[in-house]
Design an enzyme around this catalytic site. Structure first.
Site, PDB file in Angstrom:
ATOM      1  CG  ASP A  58      -7.133  -4.601  79.570  1.00 11.84           C
ATOM      2  OD1 ASP A  58      -8.356  -4.640  79.327  1.00 11.84           O
ATOM      3  OD2 ASP A  58      -6.263  -5.041  78.793  1.00 11.84           O
ATOM      4  CE  LYS A  91      -5.491  -8.573  79.302  1.00 14.33           C
ATOM      5  NZ  LYS A  91      -5.748  -8.945  77.941  1.00 14.33           N
TER       6      LYS A  91
HETATM    7  P1  ATP Z   1      -3.375  -3.087  75.440  1.00 11.34           P
HETATM    8  O1  ATP Z   1      -4.234  -4.254  75.111  1.00 11.34           O
HETATM    9  O2  ATP Z   1      -3.831  -2.311  76.655  1.00 11.34           O
HETATM   10  O3  ATP Z   1      -3.002  -2.210  74.270  1.00 11.34           O
HETATM   11  P2  ATP Z   1      -1.207  -4.979  75.813  1.00 11.34           P
HETATM   12  O4  ATP Z   1      -1.533  -5.794  76.966  1.00 11.34           O
HETATM   13  O5  ATP Z   1      -1.310  -5.639  74.501  1.00 11.34           O
HETATM   14  O6  ATP Z   1      -2.016  -3.645  75.901  1.00 11.34           O
HETATM   15  P3  ATP Z   1       1.068  -3.583  76.991  1.00 11.34           P
HETATM   16  O7  ATP Z   1       2.222  -4.448  77.290  1.00 11.34           O
HETATM   17  O8  ATP Z   1       0.268  -3.069  78.114  1.00 11.34           O
HETATM   18  O9  ATP Z   1       0.211  -4.344  75.902  1.00 11.34           O
HETATM   19  O10 ATP Z   1       1.646  -2.357  76.090  1.00 11.34           O
HETATM   20  C1  ATP Z   1       0.860  -1.542  75.282  1.00 11.34           C
HETATM   21  C2  ATP Z   1       1.553  -0.198  75.082  1.00 11.34           C
HETATM   22  O11 ATP Z   1       1.568   0.502  76.316  1.00 11.34           O
HETATM   23  C3  ATP Z   1       3.004  -0.312  74.627  1.00 11.34           C
HETATM   24  O12 ATP Z   1       3.100   0.250  73.377  1.00 11.34           O
HETATM   25  C4  ATP Z   1       3.821   0.474  75.643  1.00 11.34           C
HETATM   26  O13 ATP Z   1       4.705   1.388  75.071  1.00 11.34           O
HETATM   27  C5  ATP Z   1       2.791   1.215  76.499  1.00 11.34           C
HETATM   28  N1  ATP Z   1       3.124   1.168  77.966  1.00 11.34           N
HETATM   29  C6  ATP Z   1       2.989   2.164  78.815  1.00 11.34           C
HETATM   30  N2  ATP Z   1       3.359   1.789  80.058  1.00 11.34           N
HETATM   31  C7  ATP Z   1       3.755   0.523  79.990  1.00 11.34           C
HETATM   32  C8  ATP Z   1       4.250  -0.394  80.951  1.00 11.34           C
HETATM   33  N3  ATP Z   1       4.432  -0.082  82.230  1.00 11.34           N
HETATM   34  N4  ATP Z   1       4.511  -1.653  80.517  1.00 11.34           N
HETATM   35  C9  ATP Z   1       4.305  -1.979  79.214  1.00 11.34           C
HETATM   36  N5  ATP Z   1       3.864  -1.137  78.276  1.00 11.34           N
HETATM   37  C10 ATP Z   1       3.582   0.111  78.634  1.00 11.34           C
END
Ligand code: ATP
Length: 292
Positions: free
Chosen positions: A136, A8
């Site tokens: 999210d 997203k």
């Molecule tokens: P947010 O804004 O929710 O912190 P983001 O969109 O910036 O997240 P994500 O890629 O969702 O980032 O990753 C955030 C953290 O979630 C990472 O540090 C990762 O280790 C953990 N995580 C847990 N499960 C997953 C997954 N299936 N895919 C990616 N990251 C994951």
């Protein structure tokens, strides 16, 4: 069974309030884009609960810190069904990049398990309950285009006229969402601009949309990473109607008049920034994104 878990972007993101529990109330327009992780499921009913994860991404936790595991646990708790599940997560969405990859994997897992079990839970219920996994996830259960409020649990779909050509630029940096929110200082809400963004989507006015993109968290993340500001300028100079950071960053996207323009801009920026970023030329996609 295979399914796509789409990334997203936040077309606008307003921080409305800081709550006593430390969370922030947001008003944001979220949009699913055509960049996805591929999840492969093997599911069987079992006397004993088992969840086994594998992934091509070496840094990803494969225990219950992974949101796929938390989604599977939640599904079993809500339905009382006991499952033996294996999931392979082919990661393409950059991790900790502001693109909601983990949440999307969780939303996808909930949809797939619910479909596998013959839809015992309705989607609205799944979406509301999924906030226990992460802010999210309620949006990720539906995908598409939506105004999202509260800490992310209130999801109001927005009808959108057409799909939009985008360039997404992801610096190879991980940003801690928690630290960005901790350093954010509240200011006046920008409710009207959020409404303009929603209107522009309904009308299919991509120029108006581009001109009204905004993200209140941008100023915090840019302080640490001035490259984000440089990427925004590059996208604007390459013909974007607007460019802004997604989520808590560091990913930045630009809205382009069409996919051809976006493709040219992407090539140009990829050439100039080289290995310091990953670039994608993508379009927005609709909701209800479950696929076999
Ligand atoms: P947010 O804004 O929710 O912190 P983001 O969109 O910036 O997240 P994500 O890629 O969702 O980032 O990753 C955030 C953290 O979630 C990472 O540090 C990762 O280790 C953990 N995580 C847990 N499960 C997953 C997954 N299936 N895919 C990616 N990251 C994951």
């Amino acid at each position: 069974m295979q399914a796509k878990a789409y990334a997203k972007i936040n077309l606008c993101l307003d921080v409305v309030n800081k709550r006593a529990d430390g969370y922030h109330d947001l008003k944001t327009v979220m949009q699913t884009v055509d960049l996805y992780d591929s999840l492969t499921f093997q599911i069987k009913e079992s006397k004993e609960k088992k969840i086994k994860l594998t992934s091509n991404h070496p840094g990803l936790p494969l225990d219950c810190r992974n949101l796929v595991c938390r989604a599977a646990e939640l599904f079993m708790k809500l339905t009382g069904i006991c499952l033996d599940i294996e999931v392979h997560i082919q990661k393409r969405i950059p991790v900790a990049a502001g693109l909601g990859g983990g949440s999307s994997d969780a939303g996808c897992t909930l949809r797939v398990l619910n479909r596998w079990a013959g839809e015992p839970l309705d989607w609205a219920y799944l979406s509301v309950e999924s906030k226990a996994i992460g802010a999210d996830v309620p949006f990720a259960v539906y995908g598409g285009t939506a105004l999202v409020e509260g800490i992310g649990e209130q999801v109001f779909p927005i009808p959108k006229k057409e799909n939009i050509g985008l360039v997404l630029v992801c610096p190879r940096i991980s940003v801690s969402t928690k630290s960005v929110f901790q350093r954010y200082v509240l200011d006046d809400p920008m409710e009207e601009k959020v409404l303009v963004v929603a209107e522009a989507l309904k009308k299919g006015d991509i120029r108006l949309l581009g001109q009204n993109l905004f993200n209140k968290l941008e100023r915090v993340t840019i302080k640490d990473y001035p490259l984000i500001g440089e990427i925004k300028n590059m996208l604007m100079n390459a013909g974007a109607f607007g460019a802004v950071m997604s989520g808590s960053g560091p990913s930045v996207f630009g809205v382009f008049p069409d996919l051809d323009e976006a493709r040219k801009a992407e090539q140009n920026i990829a050439y100039r920034l080289g290995r310091s970023v990953r670039t994608f030329c993508i379009k927005t996609v609709e909701g209800v994104i479950y696929e076999q």
